[in-house]
Design an enzyme around this catalytic site. Structure first.
Site, PDB file in Angstrom:
ATOM      1  N   HIS A 274       0.765  -1.368   0.061  1.00 58.00           N
ATOM      2  CA  HIS A 274      -0.018   0.051   0.044  1.00 58.00           C
ATOM      3  C   HIS A 274       0.833   1.086  -0.078  1.00 58.00           C
ATOM      4  O   HIS A 274       1.328   1.647  -1.063  1.00 58.00           O
ATOM      5  CB  HIS A 274      -0.775  -0.248   1.229  1.00 58.00           C
ATOM      6  CG  HIS A 274      -1.903   0.912   1.087  1.00 58.00           C
ATOM      7  ND1 HIS A 274      -2.271   1.763   0.259  1.00 58.00           N
ATOM      8  CD2 HIS A 274      -3.009   1.067   2.363  1.00 58.00           C
ATOM      9  CE1 HIS A 274      -3.461   2.384   0.600  1.00 58.00           C
ATOM     10  NE2 HIS A 274      -3.800   2.342   1.600  1.00 58.00           N
ATOM     11  N   HIS A 313      -1.009  -0.666 -11.697  1.00 54.08           N
ATOM     12  CA  HIS A 313      -1.737  -0.407 -10.533  1.00 54.08           C
ATOM     13  C   HIS A 313      -3.074  -0.932 -10.601  1.00 54.08           C
ATOM     14  O   HIS A 313      -3.635  -1.601 -11.722  1.00 54.08           O
ATOM     15  CB  HIS A 313      -2.326   1.129 -10.786  1.00 54.08           C
ATOM     16  CG  HIS A 313      -3.008   1.777  -9.479  1.00 54.08           C
ATOM     17  ND1 HIS A 313      -4.178   1.748  -9.240  1.00 54.08           N
ATOM     18  CD2 HIS A 313      -2.336   2.570  -8.426  1.00 54.08           C
ATOM     19  CE1 HIS A 313      -4.585   2.162  -8.263  1.00 54.08           C
ATOM     20  NE2 HIS A 313      -3.352   2.781  -7.646  1.00 54.08           N
ATOM     21  N   ASP A 371       4.033   6.307  -7.650  1.00 50.96           N
ATOM     22  CA  ASP A 371       5.259   6.401  -6.768  1.00 50.96           C
ATOM     23  C   ASP A 371       6.631   6.139  -7.448  1.00 50.96           C
ATOM     24  O   ASP A 371       7.525   6.225  -6.583  1.00 50.96           O
ATOM     25  CB  ASP A 371       4.825   4.876  -5.891  1.00 50.96           C
ATOM     26  CG  ASP A 371       3.722   4.935  -5.115  1.00 50.96           C
ATOM     27  OD1 ASP A 371       3.664   5.780  -4.241  1.00 50.96           O
ATOM     28  OD2 ASP A 371       2.895   4.052  -5.049  1.00 50.96           O
TER      29      ASP A 371
HETATM   30  N1  ACO Z   1       6.053  -5.285 -13.375  1.00 53.16           N
HETATM   31  C1  ACO Z   1       6.061  -6.343 -13.990  1.00 53.16           C
HETATM   32  N2  ACO Z   1       4.956  -7.158 -14.245  1.00 53.16           N
HETATM   33  C2  ACO Z   1       3.783  -6.788 -13.844  1.00 53.16           C
HETATM   34  C3  ACO Z   1       3.790  -5.556 -12.852  1.00 53.16           C
HETATM   35  C4  ACO Z   1       4.965  -4.984 -12.660  1.00 53.16           C
HETATM   36  N3  ACO Z   1       5.152  -3.986 -11.618  1.00 53.16           N
HETATM   37  N4  ACO Z   1       2.274  -5.473 -12.449  1.00 53.16           N
HETATM   38  C5  ACO Z   1       1.739  -6.270 -13.037  1.00 53.16           C
HETATM   39  N5  ACO Z   1       2.354  -6.958 -13.861  1.00 53.16           N
HETATM   40  C6  ACO Z   1       2.043  -8.080 -14.919  1.00 53.16           C
HETATM   41  C7  ACO Z   1       1.845  -9.132 -14.038  1.00 53.16           C
HETATM   42  O1  ACO Z   1       3.064 -10.043 -14.089  1.00 53.16           O
HETATM   43  C8  ACO Z   1       0.781 -10.059 -14.933  1.00 53.16           C
HETATM   44  O2  ACO Z   1       1.471 -10.500 -16.053  1.00 53.16           O
HETATM   45  P1  ACO Z   1       0.752 -11.906 -16.794  1.00 53.16           P
HETATM   46  O3  ACO Z   1      -0.757 -11.544 -17.348  1.00 53.16           O
HETATM   47  O4  ACO Z   1       1.599 -12.243 -17.823  1.00 53.16           O
HETATM   48  O5  ACO Z   1       0.479 -13.019 -15.559  1.00 53.16           O
HETATM   49  C9  ACO Z   1      -0.142  -8.798 -15.300  1.00 53.16           C
HETATM   50  O6  ACO Z   1       0.719  -7.645 -15.334  1.00 53.16           O
HETATM   51  C10 ACO Z   1      -1.101  -8.327 -14.552  1.00 53.16           C
HETATM   52  O7  ACO Z   1      -0.967  -8.426 -13.331  1.00 53.16           O
HETATM   53  P2  ACO Z   1      -1.684  -8.195 -11.835  1.00 53.16           P
HETATM   54  O8  ACO Z   1      -0.927  -8.650 -10.511  1.00 53.16           O
HETATM   55  O9  ACO Z   1      -2.910  -9.131 -12.081  1.00 53.16           O
HETATM   56  O10 ACO Z   1      -2.120  -6.966 -11.761  1.00 53.16           O
HETATM   57  P3  ACO Z   1      -2.764  -6.174 -10.675  1.00 53.16           P
HETATM   58  O11 ACO Z   1      -3.378  -5.070 -11.167  1.00 53.16           O
HETATM   59  O12 ACO Z   1      -3.443  -7.095  -9.651  1.00 53.16           O
HETATM   60  O13 ACO Z   1      -1.560  -5.602  -9.830  1.00 53.16           O
HETATM   61  C11 ACO Z   1      -0.036  -4.093  -8.822  1.00 53.16           C
HETATM   62  C12 ACO Z   1      -1.471  -4.217  -9.406  1.00 53.16           C
HETATM   63  C13 ACO Z   1      -0.124  -4.857  -7.348  1.00 53.16           C
HETATM   64  C14 ACO Z   1      -0.077  -2.452  -8.265  1.00 53.16           C
HETATM   65  C15 ACO Z   1       1.172  -4.466  -9.768  1.00 53.16           C
HETATM   66  O14 ACO Z   1       0.864  -3.699 -10.710  1.00 53.16           O
HETATM   67  C16 ACO Z   1       2.296  -4.477  -9.011  1.00 53.16           C
HETATM   68  O15 ACO Z   1       2.750  -5.234  -8.268  1.00 53.16           O
HETATM   69  N6  ACO Z   1       3.129  -3.331  -9.063  1.00 53.16           N
HETATM   70  C17 ACO Z   1       4.441  -3.006  -8.587  1.00 53.16           C
HETATM   71  C18 ACO Z   1       4.472  -2.325  -6.973  1.00 53.16           C
HETATM   72  C19 ACO Z   1       3.740  -0.760  -7.167  1.00 53.16           C
HETATM   73  O16 ACO Z   1       4.272  -0.164  -7.966  1.00 53.16           O
HETATM   74  N7  ACO Z   1       2.647  -0.753  -6.416  1.00 53.16           N
HETATM   75  C20 ACO Z   1       2.323   0.699  -6.032  1.00 53.16           C
HETATM   76  C21 ACO Z   1       0.904   0.966  -6.747  1.00 53.16           C
HETATM   77  S1  ACO Z   1       0.223   2.642  -6.612  1.00 53.16           S
HETATM   78  C22 ACO Z   1      -0.011   2.763  -4.930  1.00 53.16           C
HETATM   79  O17 ACO Z   1      -0.429   1.834  -4.130  1.00 53.16           O
HETATM   80  C23 ACO Z   1      -0.034   4.347  -4.457  1.00 53.16           C
END
Ligand code: ACO
Length: 436
Positions: A274, A313, A371
Site C-alpha cells: 500500500h 496499478h 510512486d
Molecule cells: N512489473 C512487471 N509485471 C507486472 C507488474 C509490474 N510492476 N504489475 C503487473 N505485472 C504483470 C503481471 O505479472 C501479470 O502478467 P501476466 O498476465 O503475464 O501474468 C499482469 O501484469 C497483471 O498483473 P496483476 O498482478 O494481475 O495486476 P494487478 O492489477 O493485480 O496488480 C499491482 C497491481 C499490485 C500494483 C502491480 O502492478 C504491482 O505489483 N506493481 C508494483 C508495485 C507498485 O508499484 N505498487 C504501487 C501501486 S500505486 C499505490 O499503491 C499508491
C-alpha cells in the site's frame, strides 16, 4: 430511489440471480453520478446465501461523494474537480477544506479554516514525554501508529462521535497535529531536538521547518521545493475506498473514536503493498545501480523473476493522472537542485522509456504510477526513505477523516461485518489429552 447523498438511481432495473434450487432472486441495479453500475446485494442474506468476494474485487462497500476514479480513462476527481487542476491551481489546505466540506471555500472560509488548523498544530506537552518511551531506532511508522492512537487519551471532553462539532474538532486536531507528530518522529529517530510549529508558516512549509530546522540557526526555505511537497500532499490526499481508508471506515463503523480510527488507517498504510511502494521503487533503482544494467533488469521483469516497482496499478489501466503531475514535479525539483544528471534519475528515465514502448508493458497496460516519481522527488528533498510512508500518512489523513465523517453523517451506517465461507473442520468432539 435515492440515498442520503441523493446519488443513487434505481430506474427499476434489476439483475436476476437463479439459484440451483430454482429460486430466482431479483437484485436492484444502482447507478451513481459517474462510474460503473452496481448490483445491490445487501438484502441477499435473507435468501440464505452470501456472496464471496475476497479482497473486494467486485464489491462497493459504501456510497461516497468524495473521490471518483476512472482507472481505464485515467481520471481522478476530488469532489468532481480533476486532480491535475487542483495540483496546479490549489493548495493543500484548500483541498482539505474541499474534501471535508464538499465545496471549495470562499476567501473568508479559507482563512478561517487555515487559522483553525494552524491553531491546532501544537501537541500536548505530555505527548513529548510519550516519545521517550520508544526506542530511537523504532520505525517512524510504528511511532505514528502509537502516538496518533494515543491522542484519544487527551480529548475525553470532545469525543462524542455523534456530535458534529466534536467530529469537526477532531478533524481539525488531526489535520493540525499529524505533521507535528511526523516531524517529531523524524527528530526523535535521529536524536535531534523537536521544533515547535510556527503559526506564521504555511502548512507544508511548517512541516518542512519542523523536520529540518534546528534551534541553533535560521532556516530558509526554497518555495519551489515547498510547492513540490505540497503537490505530493495534494496528490495523496484521498483515493476512495483503498485498504487504509476501508480500515478507517470499518474501525469507525463500530463507534471507535476518530484518533483510534486514523491510527488503524496508518497501520494499514504501513504495508509495502500500500504505502510502501515509493520506497520499494527507489530501492529497486538503487539495486539496478547503473543505466547500463537496465536492459538486463527489464529482461528479468519479462522473465517474471521480479516486478518493476512503481509500475502498474490495481485500478489504473492507463496513465495514473497523479503520475503525470509527479513526473513534471520531478523534473522541476531536479532542475531546481541542479540534479538533472543524478544517476538514479537518469536510470529511472531510461526505465520509463523502455517500459512505455515495450510490448510486454503495453499489452499488460503497465504504466508508471505516482510512486515511481514521488520517491525520486522525496529523496531530492532530503527526506529519508523510512519517512516516505509517514509523508503519505500525513497527506492521507484528510482523506481518512473526510471518509470517516461522511460515514458518521450518514443515516444508514451499521457496524461493518463481512461474512465468510467456512472451510474448516466440521463438528467433532473434544479428545482428552491422553487419547490424542
Ligand atoms: N512489473 C512487471 N509485471 C507486472 C507488474 C509490474 N510492476 N504489475 C503487473 N505485472 C504483470 C503481471 O505479472 C501479470 O502478467 P501476466 O498476465 O503475464 O501474468 C499482469 O501484469 C497483471 O498483473 P496483476 O498482478 O494481475 O495486476 P494487478 O492489477 O493485480 O496488480 C499491482 C497491481 C499490485 C500494483 C502491480 O502492478 C504491482 O505489483 N506493481 C508494483 C508495485 C507498485 O508499484 N505498487 C504501487 C501501486 S500505486 C499505490 O499503491 C499508491
Amino acid at each position: 430511489m435515492q440515498n442520503k447523498q441523493g446519488a443513487i438511481r434505481q430506474d427499476k432495473r434489476v439483475a436476476t440471480l437463479t439459484l440451483d434450487d430454482g429460486r430466482s432472486i431479483e437484485l436492484p441495479i444502482l447507478s451513481g453520478t459517474l462510474g460503473q453500475d452496481v448490483i445491490d446485494i445487501h438484502g441477499m442474506s435473507k435468501w440464505g446465501v452470501f456472496t464471496y468476494d475476497p479482497a473486494f474485487f467486485s464489491t462497493a462497500s459504501c456510497t461516497s461523494e468524495i473521490t471518483f476514479i476512472d482507472g481505464d480513462a485515467g481520471f481522478l476527481y476530488y469532489r468532481g474537480y480533476p486532480i491535475e487542476q487542483l495540483a496546479e491551481k490549489s493548495d493543500f489546505l484548500e483541498v482539505c477544506y474541499l474534501l471535508l466540506n464538499g465545496q471549495l471555500p470562499d476567501a473568508e472560509q479559507k482563512s478561517n479554516f487555515v487559522r483553525k488548523v494552524t491553531s491546532h498544530t501544537m501537541v500536548h506537552d505530555q505527548i513529548v514525554k510519550f516519545f521517550s518511551g520508544f526506542r530511537r531506532d523504532a520505525h517512524p511508522m510504528a511511532v505514528m501508529v502509537g502516538v496518533v492512537g494515543a491522542l484519544s487519551a487527551f480529548y475525553h471532553d470532545s469525543l462524542d462521535i455523534n456530535n458534529p462539532e466534536h467530529r469537526n474538532l477532531a478533524a481539525l486536531r488531526l489535520l493540525g497535529k499529524l505533521p507535528t507528530i511526523a516531524a517529531m518522529a523524524y527528530k526523535y529517530h535521529n536524536g535531534y531536538p523537536f521544533m515547535y510549529p510556527k503559526y506564521k508558516l504555511g502548512y507544508v512549509e511548517n512541516f518542512i521547518y519542523m523536520m529540518f530546522a534546528n534551534p541553533a540557526e535560521d532556516y530558509v526555505q526554497n518555495p519551489k521545493l515547498v510547492r513540490a511537497l505540497e503537490r505530493i500532499f495534494i496528490l495523496h490526499a484521498d483515493h476512495e475506498q483503498n485498504a487504509s481508508t476501508s480500515t478507517v471506515r470499518l474501525a469507525g463503523s463500530s463507534g471507535a473514536n476518530p484518533f483510534a480510527c486514523i491510527s488503524s488507517g496508518i497501520a494499514a498504510l504501513w504495508g509495502p503493498a500500500h504505502g510502501g511502494a515509493n520506497e520499494a521503487a527507489l530501492k529497486m533503482l538503487e539495486t539496478i545501480g547503473d543505466v547500463s544494467k537496465v536492459p538486463e533488469f527489464v529482461q528479468g521483469v519479462k522473465d517474471k523473476k521480479y516486478r518493476l516497482m512503481g509500475f502498474g496499478h490495481r485500478v489504473y489501466k492507463n496513465m495514473d493522472p497523479r503520475a503525470s503531475v509527479m513526473r513534471d514535479t520531478c523534473y522541476e525539483v531536479l532542475q531546481e537542485l541542479g540534479l538533472e544528471n543524478d544517476k538514479l534519475f537518469k536510470l529511472a528515465m531510461e526505465l520509463e522509456q523502455i517500459a512505455l514502448h515495450d510490448a510486454y508493458f503495453i499489452e499488460r497496460k503497465l504504466y508508471p504510477n505516482v510512486d515511481f516519481y514521488s520517491g525520486i522527488v522525496l529523496r531530492a528533498l532530503g527526506i529519508p526513505m523510512n519517512m516516505f510512508t509517514v509523508i503519505f500518512a500525513v497527506a492521507r489523513t484528510i482523506g481518512w477523516i473526510s471518509q470517516w465523517n461522511e460515514m458518521m453523517e450518514g443515516d444508514d451506517h451499521k457496524i461493518g461485518r463481512p461474512r465468510q465461507l467456512y472451510v474448516g473442520a466440521t463438528r467433532r468432539d473434544f479428545v482428552e489429552m491422553g487419547k490424542r
